[in-house]
Design a protein around this motif. Structure first.
Motif, PDB file in Angstrom:
ATOM      1  N   GLY A 187      44.111  32.555  43.392  1.00 50.87           N
ATOM      2  CA  GLY A 187      44.841  33.502  42.565  1.00 50.87           C
ATOM      3  C   GLY A 187      45.613  34.595  43.265  1.00 50.87           C
ATOM      4  O   GLY A 187      46.817  34.729  43.083  1.00 50.87           O
ATOM      5  N   TRP A 188      44.965  35.388  44.096  1.00 45.72           N
ATOM      6  CA  TRP A 188      45.630  36.564  44.644  1.00 45.72           C
ATOM      7  C   TRP A 188      46.636  36.221  45.729  1.00 45.72           C
ATOM      8  O   TRP A 188      47.590  36.963  45.953  1.00 45.72           O
ATOM      9  CB  TRP A 188      44.601  37.545  45.184  1.00 45.72           C
ATOM     10  CG  TRP A 188      43.770  37.002  46.312  1.00 45.72           C
ATOM     11  CD1 TRP A 188      42.630  36.275  46.202  1.00 45.72           C
ATOM     12  CD2 TRP A 188      44.024  37.146  47.703  1.00 45.72           C
ATOM     13  NE1 TRP A 188      42.146  35.938  47.440  1.00 45.72           N
ATOM     14  CE2 TRP A 188      42.987  36.469  48.393  1.00 45.72           C
ATOM     15  CE3 TRP A 188      45.014  37.783  48.449  1.00 45.72           C
ATOM     16  CZ2 TRP A 188      42.916  36.404  49.778  1.00 45.72           C
ATOM     17  CZ3 TRP A 188      44.950  37.720  49.832  1.00 45.72           C
ATOM     18  CH2 TRP A 188      43.917  37.036  50.482  1.00 45.72           C
ATOM     19  N   MET A 210      45.519  37.231  38.329  1.00 43.62           N
ATOM     20  CA  MET A 210      45.726  36.011  37.565  1.00 43.62           C
ATOM     21  C   MET A 210      46.488  34.999  38.412  1.00 43.62           C
ATOM     22  O   MET A 210      47.501  35.293  39.010  1.00 43.62           O
ATOM     23  CB  MET A 210      46.535  36.323  36.305  1.00 43.62           C
ATOM     24  CG  MET A 210      46.978  35.085  35.534  1.00 43.62           C
ATOM     25  SD  MET A 210      47.956  35.522  34.081  1.00 43.62           S
ATOM     26  CE  MET A 210      48.349  33.878  33.491  1.00 43.62           C
ATOM     27  N   THR A 211      45.965  33.775  38.453  1.00 46.26           N
ATOM     28  CA  THR A 211      46.624  32.724  39.225  1.00 46.26           C
ATOM     29  C   THR A 211      47.806  32.182  38.442  1.00 46.26           C
ATOM     30  O   THR A 211      47.674  31.743  37.310  1.00 46.26           O
ATOM     31  CB  THR A 211      45.636  31.586  39.520  1.00 46.26           C
ATOM     32  OG1 THR A 211      44.535  32.115  40.240  1.00 46.26           O
ATOM     33  CG2 THR A 211      46.325  30.521  40.365  1.00 46.26           C
TER      34      THR A 211
END
Length: 328
Positions: free
Chosen positions: A96-97, A1-2
């Motif tokens: 995100g990651w 999740m960003t």
């Protein structure tokens, strides 16, 4: 999740915390495996920026107290806020990651667990030699001089041990637990803000004519940011050592001698170890008399107490890591 910028700032309360415990453990593992970079640590670059800010802004000490403090506040803001803003901008742009990766790296650079262990072991190993020769004692004196500001060239073995123990206990709070606290509360921007503020205090927070008013803001901000983490460390040392002695020692009036935070932490650690710290120590060619920290009937510091101080900090880190992993 960003994570959005607000999530990054307030992830301790409002964000998705499912990865926070993992990021903490990852940063701690990185620190233990890699230690602190010796020649390219980001704080080296920050130190150069801080010196530039001081050179451009610091005014003569005969200026008014108000002017010196206002300039010190401006210098603090100029030294710290651009870097925090830059990190927030990075989070805004990252996919995100990658924001999690950056968070782990920021926390890794902010924590000094392995570095503190290495410095302490460099004191303990020569000091614990049997028999203790003058050469080994000199090695220990040199090693302890890297982490304390007192004069070390003429210290005996007990005084070297005392200096090392005091530094391990105090820096355990400043270099390990406070960064973890601010990371869990405010994410990577929070831990970056704390680490830069703590570094500024180390560079500007002296009570000398040159720094007393210019460095006032740096010293006070560091006191505020360390206040809650230091109280948590007091109880952590107590849980991991001798509870009653640690709590009793931290509540003694003498525990307020150095600062609102360092004194209680060192006193609690002394009580947890059953050792007597404080007392006389040489600073800048003069003997300074300090209050006793810990139980007045505690043991005089010995080499084995340095190793016990390291183990106390280690157990405290494991306790925090376990609890925060379970909670977050």
């Amino acid at each position: 999740m960003t994570l959005s910028i607000l999530d990054s700032i307030f992830n301790g309360f409002f964000g998705d915390l499912s990865h926070t415990g993992f990021m903490l453990v990852a940063a701690l593992v990185l620190d233990r495996l890699l230690g602190e970079p010796k020649s390219w640590h980001p704080l080296i670059w920050f130190g150069r920026w801080v010196d530039l800010c001081r050179q451009q802004l610091q005014i003569p000490t005969d200026a008014s107290l108000i002017r010196q403090r206002l300039v010190g506040v401006l210098a603090w803001l100029l030294a710290v806020l651009p870097w925090v803003a830059m990190l927030l901008a990075v989070f805004w742009c990252l996919p995100g990651w990658l924001d999690n990766v950056v968070s782990v790296l920021v926390l890794y650079f902010a924590i000094g667990w392995q570095s503190l262990r290495e410095h302490a072991l460099a004191i303990y190993q020569p000091l614990s030699a049997v028999p203790l020769t003058e050469d080994k004692l000199d090695q220990a004196r040199v090693a302890v001089s890297y982490i304390v500001s007192r004069d070390t060239q003429n210290l005996d073995d007990s005084a070297v041990a005392k200096a090392g123990i005091e530094s391990v206990l105090e820096n355990g709070s400043d270099a390990i637990f406070a960064p973890i606290f601010w990371f869990m509360l405010l994410g990577a921007p929070g831990v970056l803000l704390y680490r830069l503020a703590n570094t500024l205090d180390a560079m500007w927070g002296y009570k000398t004519a040159e720094w007393l008013h210019f460095g006032w803001c740096a010293a006070r901000v560091d006191d505020v940011l360390n206040y809650v983490p230091a109280r948590l460390v007091v109880y952590t040392y107590a849980v991991c050592g001798r509870w009653k002695s640690a709590i009793r020692s931290a509540k003694q009036p003498s525990a307020r001698w150095k600062s609102p935070n360092a004194g209680p932490v060192m006193a609690a650690g002394a009580g947890a170890l059953g050792v007597k710290l404080g007392g006389e120590a040489p600073y800048f060619g003069k003997m300074e008399t300090r209050p006793i920290l810990g139980d007045t009937d505690g043991d005089a510091p010995q080499p084995h107490h340095v190793k016990e101080a390291i183990l106390l900090v280690d157990k405290s880190v494991y306790l925090w890591g376990l609890l925060l992993w379970l909670l977050f």
